[in-house]
Design a protein around this motif. Sequence first.
Motif, PDB file in Angstrom:
ATOM      1  N   GLU A  39     -12.228   6.679  14.744  1.00  0.00           N
ATOM      2  CA  GLU A  39     -13.641   6.286  14.575  1.00  0.00           C
ATOM      3  C   GLU A  39     -13.977   6.129  13.096  1.00  0.00           C
ATOM      4  O   GLU A  39     -14.685   5.206  12.695  1.00  0.00           O
ATOM      5  N   TYR A  40     -13.435   7.063  12.318  1.00  0.00           N
ATOM      6  CA  TYR A  40     -13.700   7.013  10.879  1.00  0.00           C
ATOM      7  C   TYR A  40     -13.169   5.704  10.277  1.00  0.00           C
ATOM      8  O   TYR A  40     -13.872   5.022   9.542  1.00  0.00           O
ATOM      9  N   LEU A  41     -11.936   5.367  10.640  1.00  0.00           N
ATOM     10  CA  LEU A  41     -11.334   4.168  10.051  1.00  0.00           C
ATOM     11  C   LEU A  41     -12.050   2.902  10.505  1.00  0.00           C
ATOM     12  O   LEU A  41     -12.141   1.924   9.761  1.00  0.00           O
ATOM     13  N   GLU A  42     -12.618   2.952  11.707  1.00  0.00           N
ATOM     14  CA  GLU A  42     -13.317   1.767  12.217  1.00  0.00           C
ATOM     15  C   GLU A  42     -14.711   1.596  11.596  1.00  0.00           C
ATOM     16  O   GLU A  42     -15.282   0.518  11.650  1.00  0.00           O
ATOM     17  N   ASN A  43     -15.235   2.697  11.087  1.00  0.00           N
ATOM     18  CA  ASN A  43     -16.609   2.633  10.562  1.00  0.00           C
ATOM     19  C   ASN A  43     -16.700   3.386   9.239  1.00  0.00           C
ATOM     20  O   ASN A  43     -17.569   4.222   9.028  1.00  0.00           O
ATOM     21  N   LYS A  44     -15.749   3.069   8.387  1.00  0.00           N
ATOM     22  CA  LYS A  44     -15.563   3.825   7.150  1.00  0.00           C
ATOM     23  C   LYS A  44     -16.798   3.794   6.239  1.00  0.00           C
ATOM     24  O   LYS A  44     -17.178   4.830   5.677  1.00  0.00           O
ATOM     25  N   THR A  45     -17.422   2.648   6.118  1.00  0.00           N
ATOM     26  CA  THR A  45     -18.527   2.522   5.171  1.00  0.00           C
ATOM     27  C   THR A  45     -19.627   3.540   5.489  1.00  0.00           C
ATOM     28  O   THR A  45     -20.109   4.243   4.607  1.00  0.00           O
ATOM     29  N   PHE A  46     -19.986   3.634   6.764  1.00  0.00           N
ATOM     30  CA  PHE A  46     -21.048   4.555   7.149  1.00  0.00           C
ATOM     31  C   PHE A  46     -20.557   6.013   7.138  1.00  0.00           C
ATOM     32  O   PHE A  46     -21.188   6.894   6.573  1.00  0.00           O
ATOM     33  N   LEU A  47     -19.364   6.232   7.720  1.00  0.00           N
ATOM     34  CA  LEU A  47     -18.926   7.608   7.942  1.00  0.00           C
ATOM     35  C   LEU A  47     -18.410   8.312   6.692  1.00  0.00           C
ATOM     36  O   LEU A  47     -18.480   9.538   6.590  1.00  0.00           O
ATOM     37  N   SER A  48     -17.884   7.553   5.742  1.00  0.00           N
ATOM     38  CA  SER A  48     -17.280   8.239   4.591  1.00  0.00           C
ATOM     39  C   SER A  48     -18.301   9.131   3.871  1.00  0.00           C
ATOM     40  O   SER A  48     -17.940  10.192   3.367  1.00  0.00           O
ATOM     41  N   LYS A  49     -19.553   8.738   3.849  1.00  0.00           N
ATOM     42  CA  LYS A  49     -20.559   9.573   3.158  1.00  0.00           C
ATOM     43  C   LYS A  49     -21.043  10.718   4.047  1.00  0.00           C
ATOM     44  O   LYS A  49     -21.592  11.698   3.579  1.00  0.00           O
ATOM     45  N   LYS A  50     -20.844  10.560   5.356  1.00  0.00           N
ATOM     46  CA  LYS A  50     -21.364  11.547   6.301  1.00  0.00           C
ATOM     47  C   LYS A  50     -20.454  12.769   6.446  1.00  0.00           C
ATOM     48  O   LYS A  50     -20.922  13.895   6.639  1.00  0.00           O
ATOM     49  N   ILE A  51     -19.148  12.509   6.377  1.00  0.00           N
ATOM     50  CA  ILE A  51     -18.197  13.592   6.712  1.00  0.00           C
ATOM     51  C   ILE A  51     -18.212  14.694   5.657  1.00  0.00           C
ATOM     52  O   ILE A  51     -18.041  14.441   4.479  1.00  0.00           O
ATOM     53  N   ARG A  52     -18.407  15.938   6.146  1.00  0.00           N
ATOM     54  CA  ARG A  52     -18.530  17.064   5.212  1.00  0.00           C
ATOM     55  C   ARG A  52     -17.436  18.105   5.398  1.00  0.00           C
ATOM     56  O   ARG A  52     -17.294  19.014   4.598  1.00  0.00           O
ATOM     57  N   ALA A  53     -16.685  17.957   6.488  1.00  0.00           N
ATOM     58  CA  ALA A  53     -15.606  18.939   6.713  1.00  0.00           C
ATOM     59  C   ALA A  53     -14.492  18.275   7.502  1.00  0.00           C
ATOM     60  O   ALA A  53     -14.705  17.265   8.179  1.00  0.00           O
TER      61      ALA A  53
END
Length: 327
Positions: A39-53
Amino acid sequence: MESQELPYVLVDCIGGRLGVYEDHLGFLKKRFHLITMKEYLENKTFLSKKIRAIYVWYHKPAITEELLQSLPNLKVVASAGVGIDHLDLKLLSSYGVKVSNTPFIVTTDTADMGMALLLASSRRLVEGHEMAVSPDTEYFPVDWLGAEVSGATLGILGMGKIGYKVAERAKAFEMKILYHNRNQRKKEEESAVGAVYCKKIDDLLRQSDFVLLAVNLTPQTHKLIGKRELELMKPTATLINISRGLIVDQDALVEALQNKVIKAAALDVTYPEPLPRDHPLLKLKNVIITPHIGSATKKTRWVMMEEMAESIEAGLAGLPVPREVLP
Ligand SMILES: O=C(O)[C@H](O)CO
């Protein structure tokens, strides 16, 4: 919606399945917004800033510098188990990321696994089972001589928490215990299990009927057991590995087993895991291999998961991280 306020935590898939037990999911999803690597790789732009752990289960996902660069808000990496050889602690720390593991809960089960492998190998349980269930083998128990456990000498390489637990178990099996460790244990700890310290690994290898590896994987222990060490072992000896595959030079081990330099090996860990299906170790009768399941009991795995969640929550709240591993 509530789930959107939960912290985003990256998890990976193992063998095409989410690297989290089904019955842990409910617990984790109440606390975190789990994002798979896919999921992260498919939506990297949005998720990269969201992931905290990141929730590292069985060394996955691999924490590379590239991944760290792409996750600017990453604060905590919670890793399952005791070994942290798959993590570059200095690199993580340079990105301001805290790391935790679950070093205590795995001790007893992993020690049990060491004893299970020792017993299974000495009494030829796997071969015996295969023979007993095979439709075309004649059932002839006279052939099935194993090696005695009681009275035999067990050499434990690495007398940390797990090594010591193995010693406690081996004492109950009336084994003689030798050990090697960076630091000698206190006299009272030695006498509680009847363990004798070998300053030199070579002395332990020469005298032991079973050599059990319970050392951490570090640059110093990488391929600690190679051709020379295997040749020091008795031809009747068995090598048991419950730590990391890379502690052993696997090519040298194959050769030693094929040429009867040692009698047998029982391995919960190999390199890589799993071994390629045509690997020579898989063809040897005097080898038992299990799929890195030292800590795999229901209760322990549940506690590991809880501890990882606890470390993530504390780290994200700016509190001291329980079981933090410092570089
Ligand atoms: O280190 C451990 O506890 C296990 O081997 C999982 O990595």
